[in-house]
Write an enzyme that holds these catalytic residues in place. Structure first.
Site, mmCIF file in Angstrom:
data_model
loop_
_atom_site.group_PDB
_atom_site.id
_atom_site.type_symbol
_atom_site.label_atom_id
_atom_site.label_comp_id
_atom_site.label_asym_id
_atom_site.label_seq_id
_atom_site.Cartn_x
_atom_site.Cartn_y
_atom_site.Cartn_z
ATOM 1 N N LEU A 102 0.897 -1.161 0.000
ATOM 2 C CA LEU A 102 0.000 0.000 0.000
ATOM 3 C C LEU A 102 0.930 1.203 0.000
ATOM 4 O O LEU A 102 1.998 1.172 0.632
ATOM 5 C CB LEU A 102 -0.875 0.022 1.260
ATOM 6 C CG LEU A 102 -1.965 -1.054 1.364
ATOM 7 C CD1 LEU A 102 -2.735 -0.905 2.675
ATOM 8 C CD2 LEU A 102 -2.933 -0.970 0.189
ATOM 9 N N ASP A 103 0.527 2.280 -0.695
ATOM 10 C CA ASP A 103 1.353 3.485 -0.722
ATOM 11 C C ASP A 103 1.522 4.026 0.696
ATOM 12 O O ASP A 103 0.714 3.738 1.582
ATOM 13 C CB ASP A 103 0.695 4.570 -1.580
ATOM 14 C CG ASP A 103 0.565 4.143 -3.029
ATOM 15 O OD1 ASP A 103 1.338 3.256 -3.452
ATOM 16 O OD2 ASP A 103 -0.314 4.689 -3.721
ATOM 17 N N LYS A 104 2.535 4.871 0.854
ATOM 18 C CA LYS A 104 2.811 5.450 2.174
ATOM 19 C C LYS A 104 1.574 6.173 2.729
ATOM 20 O O LYS A 104 1.277 6.102 3.919
ATOM 21 C CB LYS A 104 3.998 6.415 2.040
ATOM 22 C CG LYS A 104 4.507 6.955 3.349
ATOM 23 C CD LYS A 104 5.768 7.763 3.116
ATOM 24 C CE LYS A 104 6.110 8.603 4.321
ATOM 25 N NZ LYS A 104 7.265 9.478 4.079
ATOM 26 N N HIS A 152 0.541 2.112 -7.640
ATOM 27 C CA HIS A 152 -0.391 3.262 -7.627
ATOM 28 C C HIS A 152 -1.628 3.021 -8.492
ATOM 29 O O HIS A 152 -2.165 3.953 -9.086
ATOM 30 C CB HIS A 152 0.284 4.534 -8.166
ATOM 31 C CG HIS A 152 1.417 5.057 -7.334
ATOM 32 N ND1 HIS A 152 1.493 4.919 -5.971
ATOM 33 C CD2 HIS A 152 2.512 5.770 -7.690
ATOM 34 C CE1 HIS A 152 2.596 5.487 -5.530
ATOM 35 N NE2 HIS A 152 3.246 6.008 -6.552
ATOM 36 N N LYS A 159 -4.929 5.154 -7.949
ATOM 37 C CA LYS A 159 -4.680 6.575 -8.240
ATOM 38 C C LYS A 159 -4.520 6.788 -9.746
ATOM 39 O O LYS A 159 -5.048 7.750 -10.302
ATOM 40 C CB LYS A 159 -3.420 7.048 -7.505
ATOM 41 C CG LYS A 159 -3.606 7.069 -5.993
ATOM 42 C CD LYS A 159 -2.297 7.364 -5.284
ATOM 43 C CE LYS A 159 -2.485 7.277 -3.775
ATOM 44 N NZ LYS A 159 -1.219 7.191 -3.061
#
Ligand code: URA
Length: 236
Positions: A102-104, A187, A190
């Site tokens: 998972l992204d930061k 990502h 997004k």
């Protein structure tokens, strides 16, 4: 398995510390004191105890975390705190790693395990494991977006995504949506919204395959999977 290895693996100290425990007569196997570190035990059959307390053997650990923003989904990072840094030493001892990234800034469901086979099954593109995300998106998400997502989108690098199931919770200047995708490109959520000219401003993973985020977990909290959660995951 060697007795000293079993005890060290279960977190009773280093091999050297465990040898000392054995020397001190603290360890029994099937009610019989054993001092030999090299003694062989069957962790599934023999009953090992230390000072009368039974040693429960487990090889794998399966943890569900509600990942907070600001930490990276990695085991080590030279700059940022990682999800593994949030674990208690007795869990870290099993060397778990996050299953997928998972992204930061993304929150929500993250599975951590040391079971490479399960991780591989969940991440294999062939398995098409569905992942459900909740997101807040700048701009009004429309019915047209739903059809575009359903057909699959072309990302900025030319990658053609599989279809995504988009559900609009609230269409507004900042819309709220749920999206199910079966891939896990970098990502991806997004970038799928970028492909329709919109920007994700908040992202949270709600489920992965049969595993659903436990809403009782605060951000940064985690717990072991229940037997039911684990058997559903292993059988899928
Ligand atoms: N898609 C994203 O864009 N980010 C995540 O963290 C997960 C899926």
């Amino acid at each position: 398995m060697r007795l000293d290895k079993l005890l060290a693996n279960m977190g009773y100290g280093s091999r050297k510390e465990v040898k000392q425990l054995l020397k001190n007569g603290a360890v029994k196997v099937n009610e019989v004191q054993v001092k030999d570190a090299a003694a062989h035990v069957d962790p599934h059959k023999d009953v090992v105890s230390i000072l009368g307390e039974q040693v429960v053997y487990k090889e794998f650990i399966y943890l569900m975390m509600n990942k907070p923003p600001g930490v990276v989904s990695a085991t080590e990072d030279y700059r940022d705190r990682t999800v593994v840094d949030l674990l208690e030493p007795e869990d870290r001892h099993f060397d778990p790693f996050p299953v997928g990234r998972l992204d930061k800034d993304t929150e929500g469901l993250l599975l951590l395990t040391n079971d490479g086979k399960l991780a591989h099954n969940l991440l294999s593109p062939k398995k098409e494991v569905p992942k459900l995300y909740y997101a807040k998106v700048e701009g009004i998400v429309t019915e047209e977006d739903i059809s575009l997502f359903a057909k699959g989108l072309t990302l900025e690098d030319g990658f053609e995504t599989k279809p995504g199931i988009l559900h609009i919770i609230k269409a507004d200047t900042v819309s709220e949506i749920e999206l199910t995708i079966t891939e896990g490109k970098f990502h991806q959520v997004k970038r799928m919204f970028e492909a329709v000219g919109k920007r994700v401003v908040y992202l949270k993973r709600m489920s992965m395959g049969s595993l659903k985020l436990d809403h009782d977990l605060e951000l940064g909290e985690y717990r072991e999977l229940t037997d039911d959660e684990l058997s559903s995951l292993l059988s899928s």
